[in-house]
Design a protein around this motif. Structure first.
Motif, PDB file in Angstrom:
ATOM      1  N   ILE A 229      -9.748 -11.274  -6.351  1.00  0.00           N
ATOM      2  CA  ILE A 229      -8.942 -10.320  -7.316  1.00  0.00           C
ATOM      3  C   ILE A 229      -7.951  -9.287  -6.489  1.00  0.00           C
ATOM      4  O   ILE A 229      -6.950  -9.144  -7.093  1.00  0.00           O
ATOM      5  N   GLY A 230      -8.334  -8.580  -5.465  1.00  0.00           N
ATOM      6  CA  GLY A 230      -7.808  -7.714  -4.911  1.00  0.00           C
ATOM      7  C   GLY A 230      -6.025  -8.357  -4.135  1.00  0.00           C
ATOM      8  O   GLY A 230      -5.227  -7.671  -4.542  1.00  0.00           O
ATOM      9  N   VAL A 257       4.406 -16.034 -10.143  1.00  0.00           N
ATOM     10  CA  VAL A 257       3.089 -15.413 -10.682  1.00  0.00           C
ATOM     11  C   VAL A 257       2.228 -16.611 -11.350  1.00  0.00           C
ATOM     12  O   VAL A 257       1.056 -16.665 -11.116  1.00  0.00           O
ATOM     13  N   GLY A 258       2.788 -17.699 -12.163  1.00  0.00           N
ATOM     14  CA  GLY A 258       2.007 -18.707 -12.460  1.00  0.00           C
ATOM     15  C   GLY A 258       1.283 -19.539 -11.791  1.00  0.00           C
ATOM     16  O   GLY A 258       0.212 -19.928 -11.829  1.00  0.00           O
ATOM     17  N   LEU A 259       2.119 -19.526 -10.553  1.00  0.00           N
ATOM     18  CA  LEU A 259       1.370 -20.628  -9.572  1.00  0.00           C
ATOM     19  C   LEU A 259       0.455 -19.937  -8.517  1.00  0.00           C
ATOM     20  O   LEU A 259      -0.543 -20.324  -8.232  1.00  0.00           O
ATOM     21  N   ARG A 260       0.869 -18.718  -8.201  1.00  0.00           N
ATOM     22  CA  ARG A 260       0.305 -17.808  -7.121  1.00  0.00           C
ATOM     23  C   ARG A 260      -0.984 -17.294  -7.627  1.00  0.00           C
ATOM     24  O   ARG A 260      -2.259 -17.195  -6.856  1.00  0.00           O
ATOM     25  N   ILE A 261      -1.134 -16.489  -8.595  1.00  0.00           N
ATOM     26  CA  ILE A 261      -2.052 -15.613  -9.102  1.00  0.00           C
ATOM     27  C   ILE A 261      -3.554 -16.597  -9.396  1.00  0.00           C
ATOM     28  O   ILE A 261      -4.603 -16.340  -8.973  1.00  0.00           O
ATOM     29  N   PRO A 262      -3.250 -17.808  -9.934  1.00  0.00           N
ATOM     30  CA  PRO A 262      -4.566 -18.706 -10.180  1.00  0.00           C
ATOM     31  C   PRO A 262      -5.132 -19.172  -8.954  1.00  0.00           C
ATOM     32  O   PRO A 262      -6.265 -19.229  -8.631  1.00  0.00           O
ATOM     33  N   LEU A 266      -9.153 -18.881  -7.535  1.00  0.00           N
ATOM     34  CA  LEU A 266     -10.091 -20.028  -7.260  1.00  0.00           C
ATOM     35  C   LEU A 266     -11.317 -19.882  -6.200  1.00  0.00           C
ATOM     36  O   LEU A 266     -10.921 -18.911  -5.296  1.00  0.00           O
ATOM     37  N   PRO A 267     -12.311 -20.587  -6.342  1.00  0.00           N
ATOM     38  CA  PRO A 267     -13.197 -20.689  -4.979  1.00  0.00           C
ATOM     39  C   PRO A 267     -12.590 -21.165  -3.958  1.00  0.00           C
ATOM     40  O   PRO A 267     -11.520 -21.829  -3.646  1.00  0.00           O
ATOM     41  N   ASN A 268     -13.168 -20.689  -2.920  1.00  0.00           N
ATOM     42  CA  ASN A 268     -12.627 -20.705  -1.266  1.00  0.00           C
ATOM     43  C   ASN A 268     -12.350 -22.228  -0.992  1.00  0.00           C
ATOM     44  O   ASN A 268     -11.321 -22.582  -0.564  1.00  0.00           O
TER      45      ASN A 268
END
Length: 280
Positions: A229-230, A257-262, A266-268
């Motif tokens: 989240i950070g 933002v739509g591609l990078r933030i999700p 995600l799990p590692n």
């Protein structure tokens, strides 16, 4: 009249290597060895020790300093204040206009500096020269993936609106231009990306050599650092800043933002898979 950026063409250069408590002594040794053993070795190697480090790491660094006192310059910081601070402190200590970056857990190809110096000699208007990264897990001779980037200035500027156009650990740049732009800002994880954009906004010229210049470890820890989240909040703020500065239009902001933030949330394991399959 000759522009200060155009000459004289420098041949001497410094290498800037930050080291901190999580670095491994054997990896630091490999990094310093690959730096000293170049076809064109550096005139100065500034090693910034960012706060206390394990005894073996300290012994490794000072072993190289004792063996090459005319080249290795160790800067010891009392406390760890982060990568960007260490780089700004180290940059001040560098004696030469050309400064190459190096991470303490990477390995440089033996002709890296020779290739980069040739670009500066042939094209004196260039301010930053990077290159490709070869990712590996245990053995740099066993590259699992090559992280390519655009090579020509116009392509780099277009690419920078979506992703960082320079592999930071591969760069050699003009110290005066980086400092004139304000040096490194403290933006964990993406501070180098912001610096490249700032240089582009100032009209500086960036290029990449179409060859692997640095071999980088690419285990699970690397992907873990690129998530959470950070990291997502930092990336959102940076994209918002690019929008406010006019570097990207609203549609690119929304796309990024739509591609990078999700991706950051995600799990590692899933993030690692997406990076390896689609985001190189």
């Amino acid at each position: 009249m000759m522009n200060a950026r155009d000459g004289p063409r420098p041949t001497q250069f410094s290498v800037l290597i930050p080291v901190y408590e999580k670095n491994d002594a054997s990896q630091v040794d490999d990094a310093l060895e690959s730096t000293i053993s170049q076809t064109t070795p550096p005139d100065q190697m500034v090693v910034v020790v960012d706060g206390p480090v394990p005894t073996r790491v300290d012994e490794t660094i000072h072993g190289w300093s004792s063996e090459h006192p005319e080249t290795v310059d160790v800067v010891q910081l009392e406390e760890n204040r982060g990568l960007e601070n260490a780089l700004n402190v180290g940059l001040e200590r560098c004696d030469h206009e050309l400064v190459a970056r190096m991470d303490a857990d990477d390995v440089s190809s033996e002709t890296r500096f020779e290739r980069q110096l040739e670009v500066f000699r042939r094209q004196p208007d260039v301010d930053v020269v990077g290159g490709y990264v070869g990712e590996f897990v245990d053995d740099p001779d066993q590259v699992s993936h090559v992280r390519t980037v655009p090579t020509a200035p116009a392509e780099i500027e277009r690419f920078a609106r979506f992703r960082s156009p320079i592999n930071h650990p591969t760069v050699m740049y003009k110290k005066s231009q980086v400092q004139a732009a304000g040096g490194y800002r403290t933006i964990p994880g993406v501070g180098d990306y912001e610096l490249w954009v700032r240089l582009l906004e100032r009209g500086n010229v960036l290029r990449n050599v179409p060859a692997v210049l640095v071999y980088m470890r690419a285990g699970a820890e690397m992907y873990r650092r690129r998530g959470g989240i950070g990291y997502a909040r930092t990336e959102f703020r940076l994209q918002k800043e690019f929008l406010e500065r006019g570097f990207i239009p609203p549609r690119v902001f929304l796309l990024n933002v739509g591609l990078r933030i999700p991706l950051r949330l995600l799990p590692n394991g899933a993030r690692r898979l997406l990076y390896s399959r689609f985001l190189r």
